[in-house]
Every structure is written in structure tokens, then in C-alpha cells.
Design a protein around this motif. Structure first.
Motif, PDB file in Angstrom:
ATOM      1  N   UNK A 294     -47.564  60.675 -57.670  1.00 55.75           N
ATOM      2  CA  UNK A 294     -46.184  60.226 -57.886  1.00 55.75           C
ATOM      3  C   UNK A 294     -45.388  60.275 -56.585  1.00 55.75           C
ATOM      4  N   UNK A 295     -45.458  61.401 -55.884  1.00 59.65           N
ATOM      5  CA  UNK A 295     -44.724  61.520 -54.616  1.00 59.65           C
ATOM      6  C   UNK A 295     -45.210  60.483 -53.606  1.00 59.65           C
ATOM      7  N   UNK A 296     -46.499  60.320 -53.530  1.00 62.58           N
ATOM      8  CA  UNK A 296     -47.096  59.413 -52.542  1.00 62.58           C
ATOM      9  C   UNK A 296     -46.721  57.963 -52.815  1.00 62.58           C
ATOM     10  N   UNK A 297     -46.562  57.619 -54.084  1.00 64.27           N
ATOM     11  CA  UNK A 297     -46.396  56.218 -54.471  1.00 64.27           C
ATOM     12  C   UNK A 297     -45.064  55.933 -55.163  1.00 64.27           C
ATOM     13  N   UNK A 298     -44.062  56.781 -54.900  1.00 65.40           N
ATOM     14  CA  UNK A 298     -42.763  56.614 -55.578  1.00 65.40           C
ATOM     15  C   UNK A 298     -42.224  55.196 -55.447  1.00 65.40           C
ATOM     16  N   UNK A 299     -42.157  54.683 -54.231  1.00 63.52           N
ATOM     17  CA  UNK A 299     -41.583  53.353 -54.021  1.00 63.52           C
ATOM     18  C   UNK A 299     -42.393  52.277 -54.730  1.00 63.52           C
ATOM     19  N   UNK A 300     -43.709  52.395 -54.650  1.00 62.19           N
ATOM     20  CA  UNK A 300     -44.558  51.421 -55.316  1.00 62.19           C
ATOM     21  C   UNK A 300     -44.431  51.461 -56.823  1.00 62.19           C
ATOM     22  N   UNK A 301     -44.321  52.659 -57.379  1.00 57.42           N
ATOM     23  CA  UNK A 301     -44.150  52.801 -58.827  1.00 57.42           C
ATOM     24  C   UNK A 301     -42.860  52.121 -59.284  1.00 57.42           C
ATOM     25  N   UNK A 302     -41.770  52.390 -58.581  1.00 54.01           N
ATOM     26  CA  UNK A 302     -40.480  51.796 -58.958  1.00 54.01           C
ATOM     27  C   UNK A 302     -40.511  50.279 -58.813  1.00 54.01           C
ATOM     28  N   UNK A 303     -41.107  49.801 -57.728  1.00 47.96           N
ATOM     29  CA  UNK A 303     -41.193  48.353 -57.518  1.00 47.96           C
ATOM     30  C   UNK A 303     -42.038  47.690 -58.592  1.00 47.96           C
ATOM     31  N   UNK A 304     -43.104  48.365 -59.006  1.00 49.07           N
ATOM     32  CA  UNK A 304     -43.986  47.820 -60.037  1.00 49.07           C
ATOM     33  C   UNK A 304     -43.285  47.761 -61.390  1.00 49.07           C
ATOM     34  N   UNK A 305     -42.586  48.822 -61.743  1.00 53.65           N
ATOM     35  CA  UNK A 305     -41.825  48.814 -63.002  1.00 53.65           C
ATOM     36  C   UNK A 305     -40.838  47.657 -62.989  1.00 53.65           C
ATOM     37  N   UNK A 306     -40.099  47.527 -61.888  1.00 52.93           N
ATOM     38  CA  UNK A 306     -39.102  46.458 -61.783  1.00 52.93           C
ATOM     39  C   UNK A 306     -39.757  45.086 -61.899  1.00 52.93           C
ATOM     40  N   UNK A 307     -40.912  44.915 -61.287  1.00 52.23           N
ATOM     41  CA  UNK A 307     -41.585  43.615 -61.321  1.00 52.23           C
ATOM     42  C   UNK A 307     -41.974  43.224 -62.740  1.00 52.23           C
ATOM     43  N   UNK A 308     -42.537  44.168 -63.496  1.00 50.28           N
ATOM     44  CA  UNK A 308     -42.950  43.856 -64.874  1.00 50.28           C
ATOM     45  C   UNK A 308     -41.728  43.581 -65.753  1.00 50.28           C
ATOM     46  N   UNK A 309     -40.683  44.389 -65.604  1.00 48.09           N
ATOM     47  CA  UNK A 309     -39.463  44.162 -66.388  1.00 48.09           C
ATOM     48  C   UNK A 309     -38.809  42.836 -66.004  1.00 48.09           C
TER      49      UNK A 309
END
Length: 245
Positions: A156-171
Motif C-alpha cells: 500500500x505504501x509503495x503503490x499509494x499513488x498508483x492505487x488512487x489513480x487506478x480507483x479513479x480510472x475505473x470510476x
């Protein structure tokens, strides 16, 4: 008409959630805010987010969050949480809970897993959960990872930005949003358009020559008069991209 969303972070300032390596409330607010930022600045999205700072009991907290969601004009509700079970070094993973939005939940869970390396626990129907049961629009509840899994928290810490960007992309895909063009993309588009209209060759030649003088291109590129339109576009774009790095 642009579809709208409401996002919220789970639990509240005075009604804390799970806590171990990380604090659920603190991290849920970070993810919620970042997903909202991406949807409304990098996409043409519209919506609001909510964090409960007032409730002092669990029931009040649940009611306060749902009341906010139901009080807004929107097409989708989403809420960010973090899971917990018991301390473990190994992985547990991400899951997304739903009442009837199974397909969207599955897409979000799979996308987070692919981006972050978190184990994909998938979409899980949870009709008894207050948030999912009482919101009046399609709703999903994201359990990003387990706060008591060392492996999960590291990913989670390592990929915080990617996780948020991915959630936003799917939504964004679900809501029909499109990505906004950045200034550099607009300039690239303008250059390409000018070239197609046969009025921008000199501009691209000048950019290539500036690139040589600035050390962005080697001197072997200096014979610009022999370049095709395709070459001019390519090197013109390359110059603009390198200038922004």
C-alpha cells in the motif's frame, strides 16, 4: 450532463476504525481525497467527498455518512475503508463490497490488485452493511488492504499513488468521464494540427534546432530540411516532452 459521485472515508474523527501498522481513518481520508482530486482535476468529473468529524457513536457515524450521501445529487456512492483481522507478516489483499454493484466492484478490486500487487480477494456481496443497504444509489465499499498485514501495508505504501489513480480510472470509466488534456498535450496537438495544415514546419524545425543548441538532441539531427512531416512531428513532440522533464 456530467454524472456525479459522492465519496466518503469510513468511520470518523471521533469513531476510529482499525489500527495496527497504519490507522484506517487517517489512510481512508488520504485515499478518498486523492481519488477525488484525480477525478475532478485530471478527469472532467464532478462530485464531493465527506469525512465525519462530529459523530461520537458508531450508529451516529453510520447515519451521518449515509445521510450526507443521500442528500446529494449523484449517480454513484463509494466509501474507502481498510480491513483488519489479526497480525500477520504475509499478504491478505484487497476486496470491494457491494449490495448490487457486482461488476463495478469486481473491476475495482482487480484493478487495484493488478496495479499494487495486493492479492485480489474480489467482489463480495454484503447486503447487511449499513452503508450499502441504506444509500439510494449504486454503492461500493472499498477495503484497500489489511492494516495488520505487514505485506499488505508495504505494498500500500509503495503503490499509494498508483492505487488512487487506478480507483479513479475505473470510476471514471463507469461514470463516463474523460481525461483532461495537459498543457503539454494541448501544445503537442496544436503542433500536429498546424503541420497537417502545412503551416507549422518552420516551427518544428526551429524547435529541433533549439533542441540541438540546448543539448537535447545531437548534432546529427541538424539537417532539418530533409525531414518528412512525420519526422518533424516526431522530433517536435520529443522536444516538447524533453523540455518538461
Amino acid at each position: 450532463m456530467t454524472k456525479k459521485f459522492v465519496g466518503s472515508s469510513g468511520h470518523g474523527l471521533k469513531i476510529r476504525g482499525a489500527k495496527h501498522f497504519i490507522d484506517e481513518v487517517d489512510e481512508a481520508r488520504k485515499v478518498t481525497n486523492e481519488v477525488h482530486r484525480i477525478l475532478t482535476t485530471e478527469y472532467n468529473g464532478a462530485g464531493t467527498v465527506f469525512h465525519d468529524n462530529s459523530s461520537t457513536t458508531q450508529n451516529q457515524n453510520l447515519q451521518t455518512i449515509v445521510t450526507y450521501h443521500n442528500g446529494q445529487q449523484r449517480n454513484l456512492d463509494w466509501s474507502i475503508h481498510f480491513n483488519a483481522a489479526s497480525f500477520i507478516d504475509g499478504p491478505r489483499g484487497v476486496e470491494v463490497l457491494y449490495y448490487d454493484a457486482k461488476d463495478l466492484s469486481a473491476r475495482v478490486s482487480a484493478a487495484i490488485s493488478k496495479t499494487s500487487g495486493l492479492k485480489n480477494r474480489g467482489a463480495k456481496q454484503r447486503k447487511e452493511l449499513y452503508f450499502l443497504k441504506n444509500t439510494t444509489k449504486p454503492a461500493i465499499l472499498l477495503e484497500i488492504c489489511f492494516v495488520d498485514s505487514k505485506a499488505d501495508v508495504n505494498l500500500y505504501h509503495k503503490n499509494f499513488n498508483g492505487i488512487c489513480a487506478t480507483i479513479a480510472e475505473v470510476l471514471a470509466n463507469y461514470l463516463g468521464y474523460t481525461k483532461k488534456q495537459t498543457d503539454i498535450q494541448k501544445e503537442e496537438h496544436s503542433v500536429a494540427k498546424e503541420l497537417l495544415n502545412e503551416t507549422g514546419r518552420d516551427s518544428c524545425k526551429e524547435m529541433i534546432q533549439r533542441g540541438i543548441s540546448e543539448g537535447l538532441f545531437s548534432s546529427k539531427h541538424e539537417n532539418v530540411d530533409k525531414y518528412t512531416d512525420k519526422d518533424l512531428i516526431s522530433y517536435g513532440m520529443a522536444y516538447l516532452n524533453r523540455k518538461t522533464k
